[in-house]
Design an enzyme around this catalytic site. Structure first.
Site, PDB file in Angstrom:
ATOM      1  N   ALA A 246       0.820  -1.216   0.000  1.00 32.54           N
ATOM      2  CA  ALA A 246       0.000   0.000   0.000  1.00 32.54           C
ATOM      3  C   ALA A 246       0.852   1.264   0.000  1.00 32.54           C
ATOM      4  O   ALA A 246       2.078   1.229   0.109  1.00 32.54           O
ATOM      5  CB  ALA A 246      -0.942  -0.011   1.203  1.00 32.54           C
ATOM      6  N   HIS A 247       0.161   2.398  -0.091  1.00 31.25           N
ATOM      7  CA  HIS A 247       0.833   3.687  -0.282  1.00 31.25           C
ATOM      8  C   HIS A 247       1.730   4.068   0.891  1.00 31.25           C
ATOM      9  O   HIS A 247       1.466   3.756   2.034  1.00 31.25           O
ATOM     10  CB  HIS A 247      -0.184   4.802  -0.573  1.00 31.25           C
ATOM     11  CG  HIS A 247      -1.211   5.007   0.492  1.00 31.25           C
ATOM     12  ND1 HIS A 247      -2.314   5.790   0.299  1.00 31.25           N
ATOM     13  CD2 HIS A 247      -1.326   4.557   1.762  1.00 31.25           C
ATOM     14  CE1 HIS A 247      -3.048   5.830   1.387  1.00 31.25           C
ATOM     15  NE2 HIS A 247      -2.459   5.085   2.292  1.00 31.25           N
TER      16      HIS A 247
END
Length: 335
Positions: A246-247
Site C-alpha cells: 500500500a501507499h
C-alpha cells in the site's frame, strides 16, 4: 510540489476560491492569497494549503510552513503566524477537494498513438504487440515490454528490465534489471477515502512509486503510489504473485514476500525481512531488518530486528507456540 512528470498543476487558486469550493470559512487573513499546492502539514510552504483534523497533530501544526490550513472550529486559534485558518466541518474532505482543484494526474491522451512520439527508447528495447508507451516515457537499453502492457505518461524504466504482458506502470520510476510479471500494476492510487458533503469521497494520491534495481514484482501484484511521499521497494527485493503493497510503504533491500501478503500504508520494512504466505501488516508498523513474519500472521505492532513472529495477533513465535499448545491441551481436558 507533486512530480510534474505525472501531475498537472491547475493552480494557483485564491484562498477565497478554495473556501468557496469547500464550504470553509476564512477566519483571518487575505482571501486573495494565491495557493499553488495541497500538501501535508510537514511539507507545505507559504503557497501551500494543509489540514489538521485532530489535536494530536498540534505540534505539526505549530511547526508548519503552510500558508493556510483547513481545521475544525476548536483549533481555529492554534495556527502559527503566517498560516491562515479555514474553519470547516470536515477538514480532510476539504483538503481532498482542494487537492483535486489544484492537481490533476496526467493521463494517456485519448486516441493517441500506441507509442507516443515524445517517448525515448534506448537501443535494444523490444515492444510486443499492443504495448502502449505514453508521452514523456523513458525506457533503458535492452528492456522488453510485453504484449498489451501499458506504460503511462512520464514513467522512467531502467536498462535490462522485463515488463510482462498486461502489466500497467504509472507514476513510477524503475531502476535497472526490474522484472514485472504478467498483470502487475504499479503506481495506481492507494486507498484513501473520507466522509464528504455528499458521501464518501476519494483523497487524491499525489506521490510516486520507486522500484530500485533488480526488484521483482509477481503476477497480478499491486504496488500503490504514495499519498504524498513515495512508495519505495529496495534493491533486489522479490515479491510473489498476488501481493499488495500500500501507499507510502518503504520496503528495504533483499526482502522476500510470498503470495497473498498484504502490507498496509506507511509501513517501514528493514533490509532482509521475510514474509510467508498470507501474512498481513497493519498501517504505520515498523518491521525490523532480518525479521521473519510467519504464514497468515497478523502484525499489529512493531517487530524488532531479527525476530520471528507468527500468529494472530502476531507475537514472537515461541510465545505463540506455547499459547497454542496450552490452548490445545485445555481443549482436550474432560469437564
Amino acid at each position: 510540489m507533486p512530480d510534474p512528470r505525472f501531475f498537472e498543476a491547475l493552480g494557483p487558486l485564491s484562498l477565497s476560491r478554495l473556501a468557496e469550493l469547500t464550504g470553509a470559512r476564512i477566519v483571518s487573513g487575505p482571501g486573495d492569497l494565491m495557493i499553488d499546492e495541497a500538501a501535508p502539514l510537514n511539507r507545505a510552504d507559504s503557497r501551500g494549503i494543509a489540514f489538521i483534523a485532530d489535536k494530536k497533530f498540534l505540534a505539526e501544526l505549530k511547526a508548519t510552513g503552510a500558508g493556510a490550513c483547513f481545521l475544525p472550529e476548536a483549533l481555529a486559534g492554534e495556527t502559527p503566524e503566517g498560516c491562515i485558518a479555514l474553519v470547516v466541518g470536515r477538514p480532510q474532505a476539504a483538503w481532498a477537494i482542494a487537492s483535486g482543484a489544484l492537481h490533476r494526474p496526467i493521463r494517456q491522451p485519448a486516441g493517441s498513438e500506441l507509442i507516443d512520439p515524445s517517448a525515448i527508447l534506448e537501443q535494444g528495447v523490444t515492444l510486443a504487440p499492443g504495448a502502449v508507451i505514453g508521452p514523456g516515457v523513458r525506457i533503458g537499453a535492452e528492456t522488453s515490454i510485453g504484449a498489451g502492457a501499458v506504460i503511462g505518461p512520464g514513467v522512467s524504466i531502467g536498462r535490462r528490465c522485463r515488463i510482462g504482458p498486461r502489466a500497467v506502470v504509472g507514476f513510477a520510476l524503475l531502476g535497472d534489471g526490474v522484472a514485472l510479471h504478467a498483470g502487475a500494476v504499479i503506481g495506481e492510487a492507494g486507498f484513501g477515502a473520507t466522509p464528504g458533503p455528499d458521501g464518501i469521497i476519494d483523497i487524491p494520491q499525489l506521490g510516486r512509486v520507486i522500484l530500485q534495481d533488480n526488484v521483482t514484482i509477481g503476477a497480478n501484484s499491486c504496488v500503490d503510489r504514495g499519498a504524498w511521499d513515495d512508495t519505495v521497494v529496495g534493491e533486489n527485493t522479490k515479491v510473489d504473485n498476488l501481493v499488495h503493497i500500500a501507499h507510502n510503504t518503504r520496503v528495504g533491500r533483499n526482502c522476500v514476500m510470498a503470495a497473498y501478503v498484504g502490507i498496509s500504508g506507511s509501513v517501514t520494512i528493514g533490509d532482509g525481512a521475510t514474509f510467508a504466505g498470507r501474512a498481513g501488516v497493519a498501517d504505520h508498523v515498523n518491521i525490523g531488518a532480518g525479521s521473519i513474519v510467519g504464514a497468515a500472521a497478523g502484525v499489529m505492532r512493531d517487530v524488532p530486528p531479527g525476530e520471528f513472529w507468527s500468529g494472530y495477533p502476531a507475537k514472537p513465535v515461541r510465545e505463540w507456540l506455547k499459547e497454542s499448545a496450552w490452548l490445545a491441551r485445555a481443549a482436550r481436558r474432560k469437564g
